[in-house]
Scaffold this motif. Structure first.
Motif, mmCIF file in Angstrom:
data_model
loop_
_atom_site.group_PDB
_atom_site.id
_atom_site.type_symbol
_atom_site.label_atom_id
_atom_site.label_comp_id
_atom_site.label_asym_id
_atom_site.label_seq_id
_atom_site.Cartn_x
_atom_site.Cartn_y
_atom_site.Cartn_z
ATOM 1 N N VAL A 216 0.868 -1.593 -0.229
ATOM 2 C CA VAL A 216 0.290 0.041 -0.225
ATOM 3 C C VAL A 216 1.107 1.224 -0.239
ATOM 4 O O VAL A 216 1.769 1.429 0.484
ATOM 5 N N ASN A 217 0.429 2.122 -0.790
ATOM 6 C CA ASN A 217 0.783 3.698 -0.586
ATOM 7 C C ASN A 217 0.791 4.110 0.429
ATOM 8 O O ASN A 217 1.536 5.541 0.433
ATOM 9 N N SER A 218 -0.099 4.371 1.081
ATOM 10 C CA SER A 218 -0.368 4.827 2.581
ATOM 11 C C SER A 218 -2.017 3.935 2.658
ATOM 12 O O SER A 218 -2.491 3.292 2.580
ATOM 13 N N ALA A 219 -2.042 4.616 4.276
ATOM 14 C CA ALA A 219 -3.075 4.197 5.060
ATOM 15 C C ALA A 219 -3.912 5.038 5.499
ATOM 16 O O ALA A 219 -3.302 6.106 6.613
ATOM 17 N N SER A 220 -4.850 4.860 6.412
ATOM 18 C CA SER A 220 -6.017 5.547 6.783
ATOM 19 C C SER A 220 -5.678 5.355 8.146
ATOM 20 O O SER A 220 -5.020 5.147 9.008
ATOM 21 N N ALA A 221 -6.170 6.896 9.326
ATOM 22 C CA ALA A 221 -5.521 6.372 10.866
ATOM 23 C C ALA A 221 -6.661 5.730 11.722
ATOM 24 O O ALA A 221 -7.281 6.459 12.562
ATOM 25 N N HIS A 222 -8.245 5.911 11.365
ATOM 26 C CA HIS A 222 -8.600 5.125 11.331
ATOM 27 C C HIS A 222 -9.244 3.652 11.748
ATOM 28 O O HIS A 222 -10.044 2.808 10.424
ATOM 29 N N PRO A 223 -7.752 2.711 11.522
ATOM 30 C CA PRO A 223 -8.473 1.087 12.037
ATOM 31 C C PRO A 223 -9.602 0.827 13.405
ATOM 32 O O PRO A 223 -9.799 1.788 13.555
ATOM 33 N N HIS A 224 -9.967 0.104 12.755
ATOM 34 C CA HIS A 224 -11.063 -0.523 13.334
ATOM 35 C C HIS A 224 -9.774 -1.811 14.046
ATOM 36 O O HIS A 224 -9.131 -2.554 13.931
ATOM 37 N N ILE A 225 -9.884 -2.367 15.339
ATOM 38 C CA ILE A 225 -9.726 -2.584 16.039
ATOM 39 C C ILE A 225 -10.382 -3.701 16.528
ATOM 40 O O ILE A 225 -11.939 -3.985 17.057
ATOM 41 N N LEU A 226 -10.400 -5.304 16.308
ATOM 42 C CA LEU A 226 -11.348 -6.004 16.657
ATOM 43 C C LEU A 226 -10.737 -6.749 18.575
ATOM 44 O O LEU A 226 -10.446 -6.566 18.605
ATOM 45 N N GLU A 227 -11.986 -7.519 18.340
ATOM 46 C CA GLU A 227 -12.083 -8.669 19.773
ATOM 47 C C GLU A 227 -10.703 -8.933 20.215
ATOM 48 O O GLU A 227 -10.280 -8.839 21.592
ATOM 49 N N ASP A 228 -10.015 -9.422 19.699
ATOM 50 C CA ASP A 228 -7.956 -9.915 20.074
ATOM 51 C C ASP A 228 -7.037 -9.377 19.709
ATOM 52 O O ASP A 228 -6.312 -9.632 19.563
ATOM 53 N N GLY A 229 -7.367 -7.651 19.399
ATOM 54 C CA GLY A 229 -7.372 -7.135 19.467
ATOM 55 C C GLY A 229 -6.313 -6.948 17.418
ATOM 56 O O GLY A 229 -5.540 -5.723 17.010
ATOM 57 N N THR A 230 -6.570 -7.473 16.877
ATOM 58 C CA THR A 230 -6.572 -7.719 15.296
ATOM 59 C C THR A 230 -6.832 -6.160 15.031
ATOM 60 O O THR A 230 -7.900 -5.964 15.516
ATOM 61 N N ALA A 231 -5.762 -5.604 14.400
ATOM 62 C CA ALA A 231 -5.936 -4.339 13.929
ATOM 63 C C ALA A 231 -6.487 -4.160 12.513
ATOM 64 O O ALA A 231 -6.184 -5.131 11.197
#
Length: 583
Positions: A216-231
């Protein structure tokens, strides 16, 4: 088109273009605007010249709940002036990290500037030498013309090839802050993140280039975090053989590891841009508990060739963005399990958004709630100059609900396909199309402005009832900047409760913290945390604690900082003792 051809084309265009000159906009700040208001005291225009690196204890009124133990971490632009240069856009200032610590009924505050490579280069040169979203940095005047062109073509090459060389791409991570496992990162909308010490707020190590670990050339500043901590996050890929793609990535959490979490990042889905060489700008995305990703592709587009030539043309990132009002906004639905894109196309008129609120699946329909605008043209124009002249933004977001029927094979064109009860949102199959296209109209969930929306994140991706956000409906507030009302909306009933900020004070994004003492908590059992910044007291800040059910004040802690307290965009609460920190 090879790189030599691109280079010749850009040089030819340069001869026919008027060079855009960067001018300082703060020279006459105190004499601009309305009345005798001191614009330098507006929190998002303040220049922080002194950090509060040692925690200062706050004066607490009321009682902070005993279970509320942890840290509210926030991030935003705070250094607006370097030498004689000033940033031109309110998104651009160098990042300042803020931390409010709560322990045993006491409260502490500290702040520190992010020591990014951008920060170091600018400070060493005593001027702005790295471009930001709305500020083009004039290159070293001592550098030869050949040297400047070589630098710009290196940036061109890095966009379209597998080269990781991008010397002038900012790592000024001033948008958000959050945990990937036990690693705390400051984030922006570039391909760089910066790890931060959660105790001292000091910047750790060098910048992490996400592009080295996933394509990827970029990533957003709004990841979603799952219950196990996976982003889960979304980014851009400009190097794809089929043209620009929007790419979803998965980042497993790391604990007690010296390696960055991003070393284990994987690509889980891709969507081609419908506009070749002009992908849509985006800021966030939706996710459901059932495993669906929602990407809204609105017609605020980025000219990639123009961006690559930004240094030659002397234009900033946002000056290469164009809003196309006659193009429809499109909703893409993707399976997180296998990366496949849902075959139905969903479209609506005139929608732009920064922030998704929530999304969930129910009875064969996908419900997508956003803080939406009817126009996106204004995004590139919220410069410091426009803020000074207008006193507030001309466009306002409202909470909007879209309902996407997932199974439409046997449906007839023209009929409303929405089965969800108690909604005015509609969806109809367009007539005469070879592949199914659904036209959407939204339900307005809020009559007044709502931005920086937050929910009880334990309900993220599933049916929920309560939305919290900021508005600007206070009728007695003479500081017309917005963000002076903290609002709670009952989505089922439409009932709204407002907490009105004191005269001349700005609130920050409201963060919901669930009550950890409840065995079977209701959705709104908890508190709302927001920072209050008085416009006439630059070194003063208060942390406000509201009862999330009643929106009544429980407590507040007022702090006297060493330097100016600046505005923040986003942040995360980290409860003491919890291993996974959600938003």
């Amino acid at each position: 088109m090879n790189m030599n051809t691109i280079g010749r084309t850009l040089l030819t265009r340069k001869l026919n273009l008027k060079v855009f000159q960067v001018n300082s906009l703060r020279t006459s700040m105190s004499n601009t605007g309305t009345g005798s208001q001191n614009w330098d005291d507006y929190p998002f225009l303040r220049n922080c010249e002194k950090e509060t690196t040692n925690p200062v204890q706050g004066n607490v009124t009321g009682t902070i709940p005993s279970w509320l133990q942890g840290e509210l971490l926030r991030n935003g632009p705070g250094i607006q002036k370097i030498g004689n240069d000033s940033y031109r856009h309110i998104f651009d200032g160098l990042a300042i990290l803020h931390k409010f610590s709560l322990k045993d009924g006491k409260a502490y505050y500290q702040s520190r500037a992010l020591r990014s490579d951008t920060y170091k280069k600018n400070m060493e040169a005593n001027r702005i030498v790295v471009s930001e979203f709305g500020t083009y940095a004039v290159k070293d005047p001592c550098q030869s013309l050949f040297g400047r062109l070589k630098s710009e073509f290196t940036a061109v090459s890095s966009l379209f090839t597998k080269s990781n060389s991008a010397p002038d791409v900012t790592d000024n991570c001033c948008v958000n802050v959050g945990y990937y496992g036990d690693q705390l990162y400051a984030m922006t909308e570039a391909n760089f993140v910066r790890q931060v010490n959660p105790e001292t707020l000091e910047t750790l190590g060098g910048r992490t280039n996400i592009s080295k670990f996933v394509a990827v050339n970029s990533a957003s500043a709004h990841p979603h975090i799952l219950e196990d901590g996976t982003a889960i996050n979304v980014g851009n890929s400009y190097r794809h053989a089929g043209g620009p793609h929007y790419c979803f990535i998965k980042v497993p959490p790391s604990f007690n590891s010296e390696k960055t979490s991003f070393e284990n990042a994987t690509l889980i889905a891709e969507i081609p841009s419908r506009w070749k060489m002009s992908p849509a700008y985006f800021h966030s995305f939706g996710i459901t508990k059932s495993g669906k990703l929602i990407f809204v592709e609105y017609p605020l587009c980025l000219n990639l060739l123009g961006l690559a030539a930004g240094g030659i043309m002397q234009k900033s990132y946002c000056e290469w963005m164009t809003w196309y009002p006659n193009e429809k906004t499109r909703f893409h639905v993707i399976s997180m399990e296998d990366g496949k894109v849902h075959p139905v196309t969903y479209e609506t008129d005139q929608l732009f958004l920064f922030h998704h609120i929530n999304a969930f699946e129910q009875d064969g329909e996908l419900i997508v709630d956003v803080a939406g605008y009817s126009d996106g043209e204004w995004v590139g124009h919220i410069t410091t100059k426009d803020t000074l002249n207008n006193g507030k933004f001309s466009e306002k977001a409202s909470a909007r609900r879209y309902v996407l029927p997932l199974n439409v094979e046997s449906e007839k064109p023209g009929e409303n396909l929405v089965k969800l009860k108690a909604t005015t949102a509609t969806a109809s199959l367009r007539n005469g199309e070879k592949n199914p296209i659904i036209d959407l109209t939204p339900q307005d969930l809020s009559e007044s402005m709502i931005e920086l929306p937050r929910i009880n994140y334990k309900y993220n991706g599933q049916n929920y009832k309560y939305l919290y956000g900021l508005g600007d409906t206070a009728p007695t507030n003479t500081y017309k900047f917005g963000m002076n009302v903290v609002t709670k909306i009952d989505i089922e009933t439409g009932k709204k409760i407002e907490w009105v900020v004191e005269e001349g004070t700005m609130a920050s994004e409201p963060v919901f913290v669930p009550d950890t003492t409840k065995v079977n908590p209701e959705e709104d059992d908890g508190v709302i945390l927001t920072a209050l910044l008085p416009c006439d007291k630059p070194t003063s800040v208060s942390l406000l604690v509201l009862n999330a059910k009643t929106m009544k004040e429980i407590a507040r802690a007022e702090f006297a900082a060493e330097g100016a307290i600046t505005g923040t965009f986003h942040g995360q609460w980290a409860q003491t003792g919890e291993k996974i920190h959600l938003y």
